[in-house]
Design a protein around this motif. Sequence first.
Motif, PDB file in Angstrom:
ATOM      1  N   VAL A 130       0.764  -1.416   0.097  1.00  0.00           N
ATOM      2  CA  VAL A 130       0.156  -0.138   0.079  1.00  0.00           C
ATOM      3  C   VAL A 130       0.929   1.168  -0.125  1.00  0.00           C
ATOM      4  CG1 VAL A 130      -1.992  -1.061   1.156  1.00  0.00           C
ATOM      5  CG2 VAL A 130      -0.230   0.104   2.436  1.00  0.00           C
ATOM      6  N   SER A 131       0.392   2.297  -0.489  1.00  0.00           N
ATOM      7  CA  SER A 131       0.891   3.643  -0.721  1.00  0.00           C
ATOM      8  C   SER A 131      -0.150   4.626  -0.149  1.00  0.00           C
ATOM      9  CB  SER A 131       1.544   3.890  -2.022  1.00  0.00           C
ATOM     10  OG  SER A 131       2.012   5.157  -2.040  1.00  0.00           O
ATOM     11  N   PRO A 132       0.282   5.835   0.448  1.00  0.00           N
ATOM     12  CA  PRO A 132      -0.547   6.831   0.712  1.00  0.00           C
ATOM     13  C   PRO A 132      -0.473   7.785  -0.566  1.00  0.00           C
ATOM     14  CG  PRO A 132       1.388   7.149   1.572  1.00  0.00           C
ATOM     15  CD  PRO A 132       1.619   5.932   0.954  1.00  0.00           C
ATOM     16  N   ILE A 133      -1.505   8.539  -0.484  1.00  0.00           N
ATOM     17  CA  ILE A 133      -1.524   9.700  -1.541  1.00  0.00           C
ATOM     18  C   ILE A 133      -0.458  10.604  -1.089  1.00  0.00           C
ATOM     19  CG2 ILE A 133      -2.678  11.795  -2.230  1.00  0.00           C
ATOM     20  CD1 ILE A 133      -3.950   9.256  -3.835  1.00  0.00           C
ATOM     21  N   LEU A 134       0.393  10.982  -2.078  1.00  0.00           N
ATOM     22  CA  LEU A 134       1.474  11.834  -1.654  1.00  0.00           C
ATOM     23  C   LEU A 134       0.960  13.325  -1.792  1.00  0.00           C
ATOM     24  CD1 LEU A 134       4.689   9.761  -2.936  1.00  0.00           C
ATOM     25  CD2 LEU A 134       3.842   9.860  -0.573  1.00  0.00           C
ATOM     26  N   ASP A 135       0.859  14.173  -1.141  1.00  0.00           N
ATOM     27  CA  ASP A 135       0.519  15.647  -0.872  1.00  0.00           C
ATOM     28  C   ASP A 135       1.908  16.158  -1.445  1.00  0.00           C
ATOM     29  OD1 ASP A 135      -2.189  15.200  -0.457  1.00  0.00           O
ATOM     30  OD2 ASP A 135      -1.888  15.277   1.679  1.00  0.00           O
ATOM     31  N   PRO A 136       2.061  17.080  -2.346  1.00  0.00           N
ATOM     32  CA  PRO A 136       3.223  17.869  -2.836  1.00  0.00           C
ATOM     33  C   PRO A 136       3.402  18.765  -2.078  1.00  0.00           C
ATOM     34  CG  PRO A 136       1.414  18.318  -4.451  1.00  0.00           C
ATOM     35  CD  PRO A 136       0.928  17.151  -3.547  1.00  0.00           C
ATOM     36  N   ILE A 137       4.723  18.866  -1.601  1.00  0.00           N
ATOM     37  CA  ILE A 137       5.370  19.933  -0.875  1.00  0.00           C
ATOM     38  C   ILE A 137       6.401  20.694  -1.887  1.00  0.00           C
ATOM     39  CG2 ILE A 137       6.713  20.953   1.263  1.00  0.00           C
ATOM     40  CD1 ILE A 137       6.060  18.234   2.430  1.00  0.00           C
ATOM     41  N   ASP A 138       5.891  22.196  -2.317  1.00  0.00           N
ATOM     42  CA  ASP A 138       6.683  22.923  -3.122  1.00  0.00           C
ATOM     43  C   ASP A 138       7.930  23.272  -2.740  1.00  0.00           C
ATOM     44  OD1 ASP A 138       7.381  25.813  -4.155  1.00  0.00           O
ATOM     45  OD2 ASP A 138       6.157  24.855  -5.710  1.00  0.00           O
ATOM     46  N   PRO A 139       8.942  22.858  -3.417  1.00  0.00           N
ATOM     47  CA  PRO A 139      10.406  23.011  -2.991  1.00  0.00           C
ATOM     48  C   PRO A 139      10.955  24.267  -2.776  1.00  0.00           C
ATOM     49  CG  PRO A 139      10.370  22.297  -5.322  1.00  0.00           C
ATOM     50  CD  PRO A 139       8.938  22.274  -4.960  1.00  0.00           C
ATOM     51  N   SER A 160      -5.016   8.057   3.398  1.00  0.00           N
ATOM     52  CA  SER A 160      -3.976   8.177   4.375  1.00  0.00           C
ATOM     53  C   SER A 160      -3.153   9.233   3.356  1.00  0.00           C
ATOM     54  CB  SER A 160      -3.118   7.015   4.045  1.00  0.00           C
ATOM     55  OG  SER A 160      -1.488   7.100   4.395  1.00  0.00           O
ATOM     56  N   ARG A 161      -2.312  10.276   4.004  1.00  0.00           N
ATOM     57  CA  ARG A 161      -1.936  11.372   3.481  1.00  0.00           C
ATOM     58  C   ARG A 161      -0.401  11.628   4.100  1.00  0.00           C
ATOM     59  NH1 ARG A 161      -4.941  13.901  -0.870  1.00  0.00           N
ATOM     60  NH2 ARG A 161      -6.746  12.868  -0.787  1.00  0.00           N
ATOM     61  N   ILE A 162       0.555  11.662   3.149  1.00  0.00           N
ATOM     62  CA  ILE A 162       1.778  11.967   3.538  1.00  0.00           C
ATOM     63  C   ILE A 162       2.493  12.956   2.611  1.00  0.00           C
ATOM     64  CG2 ILE A 162       4.342  11.380   3.516  1.00  0.00           C
ATOM     65  CD1 ILE A 162       3.266   8.512   4.758  1.00  0.00           C
TER      66      ILE A 162
END
Length: 559
Positions: free
Chosen positions: A234-243, A336-338
Amino acid sequence: MFACRRYGRPRRCIFYIFAFVISQLVFILILLRNESYDDLLASGQLHRNNDSGKNYLDWSEFISHRRKGLEVYYQYNLHLSDTLGVIRKLPSTRHCSCDSRPRNLPPPSSCNVSVVISFHNEARSMLLRTIVSLLSRTPKEYLHELIIVDDGSEDVTLLDDLRRWMDVFLGTRDRLGLIFLVNQERMGLIWSRNRGALLASGHHVLFLDSHCEVNEGWLEPLLERLAQDPNLAVSPILDPIDPKTLSYRRGNEMLKGGFDWSLHFHWLRRRLANQELPEMPYKSPAFAGGVLMMSRDWFLKLGGFNAYLKIWGGESIELAIKLWLCGGQIEIVPCSRIGHIFRRRHAFDFPPHLDDHQLSSAQETYLHNSKIIAESWLDEYKSMFYALRPAARRIPLAHTYDEMRQLRGEWQCHPFEWYLRHVSPELRMHFDELAATGTLRNEDRCLHATHKDSDLILVSCHLSDITQWRMLRSSGQLSTQRELCLGVAIGRRIALAPCGRNGTARMAQQWLRRGTHLLHAETHLCLDNPLKDRLELSPCRSQAVSQSFQFALEMESRT
């Protein structure tokens, strides 16, 4: 009080005032109880634990010990990361139904988690924020241990400083195992993750990148899915963090992970089935990034990440194919969010493998790892990969595929054709729609469209970025990967233009295959190279070498 005397009820008013004051104090205490932890962490004001007796590095001191000159590696806003503090509040990005849905979790004794974080030259503030967000937002009864692997970073005191910081941060917290590992020389993130998984003792293993922030309630939805199928990953949805701004944004649950025939990862559009809701877990052909969780025993039985892959790149695709073909499945769980920083280019160097000045070390590593995947899993479809990446044929491999063949036999793994039919129909569709693909060779040179101005030239076929052409079976259009099609402009001039969608535009870009000749359907003339670097249309001549253009891979017989 004046109003109380005026209406003759001072005792009742005093009681109301006193009750109001008490209620406000209770409210403030509750608020402080809920907020002070994050506030203290964010401001870096956690002080020495008097019972620990150990030297405590506060937030600002910890990050100030970093080695100078590494900023170029990080590929994100280091100054902003250092000023954010050790933890911050994150917006809730999952669907509201995720919070109200009852969870059916097994007891921690049967589904605890070992977390493996491997890194090379990560900023101290970013690494620490990843770890603290994990510890703060994970139910401690399910978090069995944290394994941190430093893959030969140039900040040589980082892990010792981190160990001291965490000793104080955790205080008297028990049950959590901590393992700190250092690779004395650069082994790569793939090797480091395998090393961490071998030492792990939890029921499940989570691989987490070192530039993440876990969100509230991230773990429970993953555990719930794994409890239903031990062969699931399983994998969470990866919420993007702007670099640049480090802003935390909502990830898209309408995308799934996939890859193309060059074995590059791509996002694919998700199509909902009848009565399927966007927030429901869904199957994915590949992992959306390197953040994934699965049974540790199942991971090791599958051989982990392929040990022959070097440094970084392709390991998630290789594991995804192996999972699907050998009895497992992959799901992305939107509840699930990371948060994850997706950097615009590699944040580390790749050691050179070959004395080949036409390939960078990063390209060499990618071709090496991709060739292993193609040879191990793609069966007869590996010709597609080599047609698009001919330079991979020159990459030497220092092993045979006996181990992989043995594993495929033991687990009775499906052939890759099964993956195309049942897991990634998009990849199969791409294959079926092509009449020919790959480089387009004329004698000893290949047709190339420059990236800067899309000029058409003939160059060495061994260039690393040589144009890959696709001849579409249905329309006869000949396009590049940038969706530019070869056509005929005014004055019978050969030119590239955006691929046409209507009949008129398509007609000017339609080509017919006549042996090794490319016949323009509208003019009935052939593509010709009568002079060096000059393309034109001329009457077809069956034996003309200048009119012979050969694709790296032909999917159908030529008339």
